[in-house]
Design an enzyme around this catalytic site. Structure first.
Site, PDB file in Angstrom:
ATOM      1  N   HIS A   1      -1.521   0.154  60.395  1.00  0.00           N
ATOM      2  CA  HIS A   1      -2.731   0.811  59.266  1.00  0.00           C
ATOM      3  C   HIS A   1      -2.581   2.190  59.117  1.00  0.00           C
ATOM      4  CE1 HIS A   1      -5.180   1.940  62.887  1.00  0.00           C
ATOM      5  NE2 HIS A   1      -5.976   2.774  61.872  1.00  0.00           N
TER       6      HIS A   1
HETATM    7  C1  UD1 Z   1     -10.029   4.110  58.862  1.00  0.00           C
HETATM    8  C2  UD1 Z   1      -9.970   5.479  59.773  1.00  0.00           C
HETATM    9  C3  UD1 Z   1      -9.034   5.328  60.769  1.00  0.00           C
HETATM   10  C4  UD1 Z   1      -8.988   4.185  61.443  1.00  0.00           C
HETATM   11  C5  UD1 Z   1      -9.117   3.046  60.693  1.00  0.00           C
HETATM   12  C6  UD1 Z   1      -9.251   1.856  61.601  1.00  0.00           C
HETATM   13  C7  UD1 Z   1     -10.310   7.556  58.387  1.00  0.00           C
HETATM   14  C8  UD1 Z   1      -9.576   8.815  58.054  1.00  0.00           C
HETATM   15  N1  UD1 Z   1      -9.436   6.897  58.692  1.00  0.00           N
HETATM   16  O1  UD1 Z   1      -8.571   3.905  58.328  1.00  0.00           O
HETATM   17  O2  UD1 Z   1      -8.970   6.497  61.557  1.00  0.00           O
HETATM   18  O3  UD1 Z   1      -8.063   4.073  62.434  1.00  0.00           O
HETATM   19  O4  UD1 Z   1     -10.017   3.031  59.793  1.00  0.00           O
HETATM   20  O5  UD1 Z   1      -9.526   0.728  60.556  1.00  0.00           O
HETATM   21  O6  UD1 Z   1     -11.273   7.701  58.594  1.00  0.00           O
HETATM   22  N2  UD1 Z   1     -11.164  -1.665  53.130  1.00  0.00           N
HETATM   23  C9  UD1 Z   1     -11.404  -2.710  52.911  1.00  0.00           C
HETATM   24  N3  UD1 Z   1     -12.804  -3.092  53.375  1.00  0.00           N
HETATM   25  C10 UD1 Z   1     -13.325  -2.420  54.445  1.00  0.00           C
HETATM   26  C11 UD1 Z   1     -12.711  -0.947  54.649  1.00  0.00           C
HETATM   27  C12 UD1 Z   1     -11.778  -0.629  53.753  1.00  0.00           C
HETATM   28  O7  UD1 Z   1     -10.960  -3.549  52.090  1.00  0.00           O
HETATM   29  O8  UD1 Z   1     -14.216  -2.928  54.994  1.00  0.00           O
HETATM   30  C13 UD1 Z   1      -9.732  -1.279  52.392  1.00  0.00           C
HETATM   31  C14 UD1 Z   1     -10.206  -0.538  51.020  1.00  0.00           C
HETATM   32  O9  UD1 Z   1      -9.200  -0.505  50.042  1.00  0.00           O
HETATM   33  C15 UD1 Z   1      -9.847   1.052  51.674  1.00  0.00           C
HETATM   34  C16 UD1 Z   1      -8.710   0.935  52.633  1.00  0.00           C
HETATM   35  O10 UD1 Z   1      -9.112  -0.388  53.181  1.00  0.00           O
HETATM   36  O11 UD1 Z   1      -9.526   1.890  50.605  1.00  0.00           O
HETATM   37  C17 UD1 Z   1      -8.701   2.139  53.646  1.00  0.00           C
HETATM   38  O12 UD1 Z   1     -10.008   2.116  54.187  1.00  0.00           O
HETATM   39  P1  UD1 Z   1     -10.459   3.553  54.954  1.00  0.00           P
HETATM   40  O13 UD1 Z   1     -11.780   3.355  55.366  1.00  0.00           O
HETATM   41  O14 UD1 Z   1     -10.351   4.585  53.718  1.00  0.00           O
HETATM   42  O15 UD1 Z   1      -9.375   4.143  55.870  1.00  0.00           O
HETATM   43  P2  UD1 Z   1      -8.792   3.016  57.011  1.00  0.00           P
HETATM   44  O16 UD1 Z   1      -7.147   2.796  56.533  1.00  0.00           O
HETATM   45  O17 UD1 Z   1      -9.492   1.656  57.481  1.00  0.00           O
END
Ligand code: UD1
Length: 366
Positions: free
Chosen positions: A207
């Site tokens: 991820h």
């Molecule tokens: C975040 C953390 C990372 C951690 C990871 C674990 C930061 C910078 N990154 O990354 O350190 O290892 O979480 O998962 O804080 N999304 C969903 N559902 C959710 C949450 C996210 O569909 O409940 C999707 C959305 O499209 C979003 C993408 O996942 O844009 C990324 O989510 P985001 O919270 O920005 O960062 P992660 O890649 O999950």
């Protein structure tokens, strides 16, 4: 009465706050504990299931910030968290890990003059292109109380000018949770549920933006997976961030059709620990999984060029193999010849107890 606010935002935070909440509950007559969920992760499978399985009390407050660019997300958490601080007026804000919610709430606490404690301080990948590295460095700079999981962290903090008396080596809260739930996870017999032979499959997670935001990078990593999947089938719970890359990959479809790659939705905590526990190998770019495999004594290949958790390599079962397919496959071939890992110092299930002891002492001394 001491007032403590603990912040959780994204999936890897939840297993870290669980043992802290449990320990704080023992002092309910002298400590008022409030859990704030920022809403950075909001899908049931990325959030709620962890609260249910780990027995974490429902968050008292949810800021519901959701997904956005890192800047917008960090700003949204800050704007939503400030009024919470103003109304609760806590003595201490506790943040864990290195996600955007960690830094955002740390900044608010510092700007409002509230004592800030950081759990999992001092870890460094020395790669400032990783969003988490920025979050770690900045959070540590403004923290008053820093809790570390391994001894190298104190060296990193000293180099950055953090006074030694602020730093407390307490062990690893993620491992507190793992040790508390390992038997329940094993009892689920997850591998068997998926029709897999224990120790005869690999578990994959990806991820990191550097690995999954670019299709050609993701496709290149998959060629290594294709190679290893000739020896063992690979199970892949897919993070929401990674899903579009998987859907756009012809190689992924081919491997799935052949039964060499099995795609799953994100798993609950117990299911995922159970899946790792009977794997022949775990391939990952996660930070916490490097630590969990160390304790489960399962070989781990970290598909990154750096780790902020060097103890998992020096003591544990982790190999940081980089992102070149040939190096990943070479790591897989080396596994049989490596010594079994040992348990890092203080990864004994009692880190949260030590943290709460320090938090109470700091309050009394203030
Ligand atoms: C975040 C953390 C990372 C951690 C990871 C674990 C930061 C910078 N990154 O990354 O350190 O290892 O979480 O998962 O804080 N999304 C969903 N559902 C959710 C949450 C996210 O569909 O409940 C999707 C959305 O499209 C979003 C993408 O996942 O844009 C990324 O989510 P985001 O919270 O920005 O960062 P992660 O890649 O999950």
């Amino acid at each position: 009465m001491q007032r403590i606010v603990t912040v959780a935002g994204a999936r890897p935070n939840f297993m870290k706050i669980a043992p802290i909440a449990r320990q704080l509950a023992r002092f309910a007559d002298t400590v008022r504990h409030t859990i704030v969920h920022t809403g950075q992760h909001y899908d049931r499978k990325m959030s709620e299931v962890f609260f249910d399985q780990l027995g974490i009390p429902e968050p008292d407050i949810n800021l519901n910030v959701g997904s956005a660019s890192h800047t917008a997300q960090t700003a949204a958490v800050m704007t939503a968290f400030e009024p919470v601080i103003d109304s609760l007026r806590p003595d201490t804000v506790v943040v864990v890990g290195d996600v955007n919610s960690t830094l955002a709430c740390a900044l608010v606490a510092a700007k409002r003059g509230v004592r800030l404690a950081h759990v999992e301080a001092g870890l460094r990948s020395f790669d400032r292109t990783m969003p988490e590295e920025i979050n770690r460095v900045l959070t540590d700079q403004i923290s008053d109380v820093l809790f570390t999981t391994e001894r190298t962290a104190a060296v990193n903090l000293a180099r950055e000018g953090i006074p030694e008396h602020r730093v407390h080596f307490v062990g690893n809260v993620m491992i507190d949770t793992l040790l508390a739930h390992r038997e329940r996870a094993r009892a689920l017999a997850v591998a068997q549920q998926y029709g897999l032979q224990p120790r005869a499959y690999g578990t994959l997670t990806l991820h990191r933006p550097s690995n999954v935001d670019d299709q050609s990078m993701f496709d290149s990593l998959l060629t290594a997976i294709a190679d290893i999947s000739r020896d063992v089938p690979i199970v892949f719970p897919v993070h929401p961030r990674t899903r579009p890359r998987v859907l756009a990959s012809p190689l992924a479809s081919t491997l799935v059709e052949r039964g060499a790659l099995r795609l799953l939705e994100p798993l609950g905590y117990l299911e995922f620990i159970g899946l790792m526990d009977s794997s022949a190998v775990v391939l990952t770019d996660s930070g916490g999984i490097q630590e969990e495999t160390t304790i489960l004594q399962v070989p781990c290949l970290t598909l990154r060029t750096t780790t902020e958790r060097p103890i998992t390599v020096s003591a544990g079962t982790n190999q940081v193999v980089g992102t070149q397919p040939a190096d990943i496959v070479a790591g897989w071939r080396r596994i049989g010849s490596r010594p079994p890992g040992t348990v890092p110092e203080l990864w004994d299930g009692r880190a949260a107890e030590r943290i709460v002891d320090v938090l109470r002492q700091v309050f009394i001394a203030a």
